[in-house]
Design a protein around this motif. Structure first.
Motif, PDB file in Angstrom:
ATOM      1  N   SER A 273       0.785  -1.245   0.177  1.00 31.12           N
ATOM      2  CA  SER A 273      -0.164   0.004  -0.073  1.00 31.12           C
ATOM      3  C   SER A 273       0.725   1.231   0.063  1.00 31.12           C
ATOM      4  O   SER A 273       0.549   2.245  -0.574  1.00 31.12           O
ATOM      5  CB  SER A 273      -1.020   0.083   1.197  1.00 31.12           C
TER       6      SER A 273
ATOM      7  N   ALA B 220       0.634   4.021  -2.928  1.00 29.66           N
ATOM      8  CA  ALA B 220       0.056   5.559  -2.536  1.00 29.66           C
ATOM      9  C   ALA B 220       1.394   6.358  -3.071  1.00 29.66           C
ATOM     10  O   ALA B 220       0.957   7.575  -3.190  1.00 29.66           O
ATOM     11  CB  ALA B 220       0.104   5.463  -1.099  1.00 29.66           C
ATOM     12  N   SER B 221       2.630   5.937  -3.260  1.00 32.39           N
ATOM     13  CA  SER B 221       3.627   6.788  -3.904  1.00 32.39           C
ATOM     14  C   SER B 221       3.525   7.085  -5.217  1.00 32.39           C
ATOM     15  O   SER B 221       4.248   7.707  -5.907  1.00 32.39           O
ATOM     16  CB  SER B 221       4.851   6.396  -3.377  1.00 32.39           C
TER      17      SER B 221
END
Lengths: 479, 221
Positions: free
Chosen positions: B97, B101-102
């Motif tokens: 995750s 998310a990056s």
């Protein structure tokens, strides 16, 4: 490669004239010795570590067949296939027919001295199977059509310019003087090969009897690829590569990398036990371990000569040898170069074919002192000379010239008795004073001329050490 | 060629001149007590050694810090695609995750070998767990398995390994003891990795990233 060991003198002379190469060699020797010493200094007890390594190799060789049996048993248990080859032809035939049977048309190869010994790459090429050496040094010499200059650094003698020329020819790149750029060209080229190869061929630095594992030591990662992407992995080893336990292997590893390059450990060490397990996405479906004899069982029969089997192929003996660091690796005329090559090449090819190799030595003993495996190379050289005079047919030595044999007999007879020795040395001095001009002997007659072709021979002192030591006017001999 | 016959000939011949082994045929398994390890000193030593080999070591304070550090590395190198191992450790850290998310793409590792190879050869970075770290040489040790494939730490240009702090061992001897003591069968492959791939085959000049990764980061958690 076709042995050229019989051309030793000629090749040595040729290489001695290569001043560029001699510069590289002396630099190489200096750097490597410094790295080696620093590497060993990082051990808690350098001397004890050397002793232990030599002890491991000595007992391994002493019990070799029993360890091989155990290694085989455990390798089979792990799912590997073990194949025994009698000689070079059999090994090549096996790998070739395996490649054909499995429909392999692209092979990637890690560095293996055994494959050099059997000329495997040429055989594969002749059979139309595309095969690439993937160690950068080996890749360069493969494309340049050269032979290994050193066991560990096969192309260390080549200048950046020479490598660049090889790459412009083979890879069609622009000429460059940056080693990094050249390396990256090779990286890109070989990456495609790694991705698509059907077979990976490697050597084995060690074979662990306790677990049936093979251990592979490298810095580049090409061996990791060769044992990861292809469906088939073939590991080539000669009978003496075995070590008893993983504990012993860990110890030998410390000595091996320190002696090779001075590293405490190489960038990569792979411990391979069998083919990939179920569920694993990479690694080979099949692992074949080929154990090669090629004359080694015969060497084993001889208590003195078998010492050569202790060698772990670190290449350090070459870097500390006053002969190698002048003439380089090509003069040895076959797979193995340096002091170990000077004894191993004759043993594997037959003494007659390589007789100059174990005569071209100062017997200084540096190779023996530095050897992490405890191989007494000077001792073996002397033994080979004796066998040559004894015309030991089992080692491929024919009857020596009669005159020479007679001369050695005479010499032995003289040396065995003090008074005979004294008379002989007086005669020698008389003869040399007759030949001398201004304190030097510029040329000797007939068959003796070899002693003075490239240097003047000094004239012996008027009185021997013995005479000085016990003669009148000198201190009395201590009683 | 008759392998069985060769085997017999070779072994019989050797046995005529050999001695039966009168030494230990098993590794000695003496494990230094875990409580006695000074992790601070071990990390210090590890860090020095891996830097000398051209790699980087990072000690994270906790899980969150580790993830922050990892993110910083990925951003600094401008990494767009990664492949990741599926071991329990990377799963526990919740790497997936974080990476997603990056805005970084995680290339899926398919069972199909060609697709799997494609992913590994394309990805900018490989993120894996590691089973041991060896302090005296700056080495990480990966025992390969279904969940930690071999190519992940080899084909991408950057390799980031996450290691549990308590997997820091003094040296290869203590690691061997630990592996052997498991008593199970050996893994099919164990890779000892000490910094990035290296060659000095051209004019003795060191070059990183010969075949394997150019950059190696080890993050301790």
């Amino acid at each position: 490669m076709i042995p050229e060991t019989h051309r030793f003198k000629e090749l040595a002379r040729e290489n001695l004239l290569n001043t560029e190469q001699r510069k590289v060699l002396s630099q190489f020797a200096m750097i490597l010795r410094a790295l080696r010493d620093a590497g060993f200094a990082s051990l808690p007890d350098e001397k004890a570590a050397m002793e232990k390594g030599r002890e491991i190799r000595a007992r391994t060789i002493e019990s070799l067949p029993y360890l091989l049996e155990r290694f085989e048993k455990n390798a089979l248990k792990a799912g590997a296939k073990v194949v025994w080859a009698k000689d070079a032809a059999e090994l090549n035939e096996f790998v070739l027919s395996l490649a054909r049977e499995k429909g392999v048309n692209l092979c990637v190869k890690g560095k293996s001295m055994i494959s050099e010994e059997t000329d495997l790459r040429d055989e594969l090429k002749a059979a139309g199977i595309e095969t690439y050496e993937t160690d950068l040094g080996e890749f360069i010499i493969q494309q340049a059509g050269r032979t290994p200059f050193h066991i560990v650094g096969p192309a260390i003698n080549m200048t950046i310019d020479e490598v660049s020329r090889v790459f412009t020819d083979f890879l069609g790149i622009q000429k460059t003087d940056s080693p990094e750029e050249l390396a990256m060209h090779a990286r890109r080229f070989l990456r495609e090969k790694f991705k698509n190869a059907g077979m990976g061929i490697t050597g084995a630095n060690m074979a662990v009897a306790e677990t049936g594992s093979i251990i592979l030591v490298e810095n580049e990662g090409n061996i990791r690829y060769s044992t990861t992407t292809p469906r088939i992995h073939v590991a080539l080893m000669s009978i003496e590569k075995v070590v008893p336990t993983m504990e012993d292997a860990a110890h030998m590893l410390k000595l091996l990398t320190r002696s090779c390059t001075g590293q405490k450990i190489s960038e990569y060490v792979s411990i391979i036990t069998g083919p990939r397990k179920q569920g694993e996405t990479d690694g080979p479906d099949e692992l074949y371990i080929v154990i090669l004899d090629n004359g080694r069982t015969k060497i084993y029969q001889d208590r003195v000569l078998r010492g050569v089997l202790k060698c772990i192929r670190c290449g350090l003996c070459a870097a500390v040898c006053p002969i190698y660091t002048h003439i380089g690796g090509y003069a040895y005329g076959w797979v193995y170069s340096g002091p170990i090559g000077a004894v191993l090449n004759p043993l594997l090819l037959g003494l007659d074919k390589a007789r100059d190799l174990f005569h071209a030595t100062t017997l200084c003993g540096a190779c023996r002192d530095y050897c992490p495996a405890g191989v007494d190379i000077p001792g073996i050289m002397l033994e080979l000379r004796a066998r040559m005079m004894d015309a030991d047919r089992s080692l491929g030595a024919s009857e020596p010239p009669r005159g020479l044999k007679g001369l050695y007999r005479l010499w032995t007879w003289v040396l065995l008795d003090v008074s005979r020795y004294k008379v002989a040395s007086r005669l020698m001095r008389l003869a040399s004073s007759l030949l001398a001009r201004k304190g030097k002997i510029k040329s000797l007659p007939g068959r003796l001329s070899g002693w003075t072709t490239s240097r003047d021979a000094p004239v012996p002192a008027p009185r021997t050490f013995h005479e000085l030591y016990s003669g009148p006017g000198q201190e009395r001999r201590p009683s | 060629m008759n392998s069985d016959m060769n085997r017999k000939t070779i072994l019989d011949s050797l046995k005529t001149y050999a001695k039966r082994p009168r030494f230990r045929m098993k590794s000695r398994l003496r494990v230094p007590a875990r409580g006695k390890r000074d992790l601070g000193a071990l990390f210090e030593s590890f860090s020095q050694a891996i830097v000398a080999a051209g790699g980087t070591a990072i000690m994270a304070e906790n899980k969150e810090d580790a993830l922050k550090r990892l993110k910083a590395i990925l951003e600094e190198l401008g990494i767009k695609t990664v492949v990741m191992s599926k071991d329990r450790w990377t799963r526990y850290l919740g790497l997936k995750s974080l990476v997603k998310a990056s805005g970084i793409e995680i290339l899926e590792l398919k069972k199909d070998r060609e697709q799997y190879k494609d992913a590994c050869f394309t990805a900018h970075a490989g993120i894996t767990g590691a089973d041991y770290a060896l302090a005296d040489t700056g080495t990480i040790v990966i025992t390969h398995s279904e969940n930690n494939a071999r190519l992940l730490s080899l084909a991408p240009e950057t390799h980031i390994a996450l290691v549990r702090k308590d997997r820091l061992f003094p040296d290869i001897d203590t690691m061997v003891v630990d592996i052997m003591k498991e008593g199970e069968t050996m893994p099919s492959a164990i890779s000892l990795i000490t910094g990035p791939s290296l060659t000095a085959d051209i004019a003795l000049q060191p070059t990183y990233g010969m075949h394997g990764p150019k950059r190696v980061y080890v993050v301790f958690v």
